[in-house]
Scaffold this motif. Structure first.
Motif, PDB file in Angstrom:
ATOM      1  N   LEU A  87       0.862  -1.399  -0.006  1.00 41.12           N
ATOM      2  CA  LEU A  87       0.004   0.037  -0.104  1.00 41.12           C
ATOM      3  C   LEU A  87       0.916   1.269  -0.130  1.00 41.12           C
ATOM      4  O   LEU A  87       0.351   2.344  -0.751  1.00 41.12           O
ATOM      5  CB  LEU A  87      -0.818   0.021   0.971  1.00 41.12           C
ATOM      6  N   SER A  88       2.113   1.115   0.634  1.00 35.82           N
ATOM      7  CA  SER A  88       2.770   2.306   0.613  1.00 35.82           C
ATOM      8  C   SER A  88       3.442   2.622  -0.699  1.00 35.82           C
ATOM      9  O   SER A  88       3.441   3.703  -1.228  1.00 35.82           O
ATOM     10  CB  SER A  88       4.130   2.220   1.688  1.00 35.82           C
ATOM     11  N   LEU A  89       3.819   1.632  -1.528  1.00 32.98           N
ATOM     12  CA  LEU A  89       4.271   1.482  -2.704  1.00 32.98           C
ATOM     13  C   LEU A  89       3.111   2.254  -3.731  1.00 32.98           C
ATOM     14  O   LEU A  89       3.355   3.272  -4.461  1.00 32.98           O
ATOM     15  CB  LEU A  89       4.753   0.228  -3.138  1.00 32.98           C
ATOM     16  N   MET A  90       1.897   1.686  -3.380  1.00 34.87           N
ATOM     17  CA  MET A  90       0.739   2.153  -4.305  1.00 34.87           C
ATOM     18  C   MET A  90       0.437   3.635  -4.116  1.00 34.87           C
ATOM     19  O   MET A  90       0.168   4.385  -5.111  1.00 34.87           O
ATOM     20  CB  MET A  90      -0.483   1.275  -4.007  1.00 34.87           C
ATOM     21  N   TYR A  91       0.817   4.145  -2.862  1.00 40.96           N
ATOM     22  CA  TYR A  91       0.472   5.419  -2.668  1.00 40.96           C
ATOM     23  C   TYR A  91       1.710   6.467  -3.324  1.00 40.96           C
ATOM     24  O   TYR A  91       1.148   7.263  -3.861  1.00 40.96           O
ATOM     25  CB  TYR A  91       0.793   5.703  -0.882  1.00 40.96           C
ATOM     26  N   GLN A  92       2.943   5.575  -3.377  1.00 40.99           N
ATOM     27  CA  GLN A  92       4.077   6.816  -4.066  1.00 40.99           C
ATOM     28  C   GLN A  92       3.793   6.718  -5.494  1.00 40.99           C
ATOM     29  O   GLN A  92       4.268   7.378  -6.324  1.00 40.99           O
ATOM     30  CB  GLN A  92       5.547   6.037  -3.412  1.00 40.99           C
ATOM     31  N   LEU A  93       3.145   5.350  -6.318  1.00 38.56           N
ATOM     32  CA  LEU A  93       3.046   5.495  -7.818  1.00 38.56           C
ATOM     33  C   LEU A  93       2.018   6.659  -8.053  1.00 38.56           C
ATOM     34  O   LEU A  93       1.000   6.980  -7.384  1.00 38.56           O
ATOM     35  CB  LEU A  93       2.535   4.026  -8.027  1.00 38.56           C
ATOM     36  N   ASP A  94       2.170   6.994  -9.519  1.00 40.93           N
ATOM     37  CA  ASP A  94       1.346   7.954  -9.964  1.00 40.93           C
ATOM     38  C   ASP A  94      -0.046   7.198 -10.271  1.00 40.93           C
ATOM     39  O   ASP A  94       0.131   5.925 -10.752  1.00 40.93           O
ATOM     40  CB  ASP A  94       1.929   8.524 -11.277  1.00 40.93           C
ATOM     41  N   GLY A  95      -1.124   7.642  -9.963  1.00 44.57           N
ATOM     42  CA  GLY A  95      -2.509   6.952 -10.639  1.00 44.57           C
ATOM     43  C   GLY A  95      -2.392   7.367 -12.108  1.00 44.57           C
ATOM     44  O   GLY A  95      -2.007   8.064 -12.700  1.00 44.57           O
ATOM     45  N   ASP A  96      -3.393   6.244 -12.701  1.00 47.84           N
ATOM     46  CA  ASP A  96      -3.624   6.367 -14.048  1.00 47.84           C
ATOM     47  C   ASP A  96      -5.027   6.603 -14.629  1.00 47.84           C
ATOM     48  O   ASP A  96      -5.983   6.712 -13.594  1.00 47.84           O
ATOM     49  CB  ASP A  96      -3.452   4.975 -14.559  1.00 47.84           C
TER      50      ASP A  96
END
Length: 141
Positions: free
Chosen positions: A128-137
């Motif tokens: 979830l922390s990684l997903m938070y850091q990634l740009d949304g599509d």
């Protein structure tokens, strides 16, 4: 407030995949905005991972809708706990398409494929922390 993460399998296949994903995102963003729910959705290998953050009653209502949604099957809640602050507060529903960093994350956990149901609570928090850091599509069908 609580966070709830579930996985499910999509009932749809190509060529309608993008249309169904776009519809799911549109519907979830509208519902979530009305109910002050936040979260993230990831889709890969015909499988959803969605984490929702909001008031318990609202999350329960949303999960009832998801359980009735014919686009989902084999729904399995893999994580649920109280929270004091929403991690994804900036998004009514952040969408992350299949991305290499998530594939690398699963490889680093010694999994050769996307299998969120096998993650421990600590591993899921790291994801979830990684997903938070990634740009949304942006997904437009």
């Amino acid at each position: 407030m609580q966070t709830l993460c579930y996985i499910s399998h999509a009932t749809f296949e190509m060529p309608m995949q993008m249309q169904h994903l776009s519809d799911i995102l549109t519907e979830s963003r509208q519902f979530n905005a009305r109910h002050d729910i936040h979260g993230v959705l990831y889709f890969a290998d015909g499988q959803f991972l969605q984490c929702l953050e909001g008031q318990t009653e609202d999350i329960e209502q949303l999960m009832q809708c998801i359980r009735r949604d014919p686009r989902h099957q084999n729904i399995n809640v893999i994580f649920q706990q109280p929270i004091t602050q929403a991690l994804f507060a900036g998004w009514s529903m952040k969408f992350i398409s299949r991305q290499h960093p998530i594939k690398q994350f699963f490889q680093s956990q010694h999994y050769g494929q996307f299998c969120p149901d096998k993650l421990s609570s600590e591993q899921l928090q790291a994801l979830l922390s990684l997903m938070y850091q990634l740009d949304g599509d942006d997904l437009v069908a």
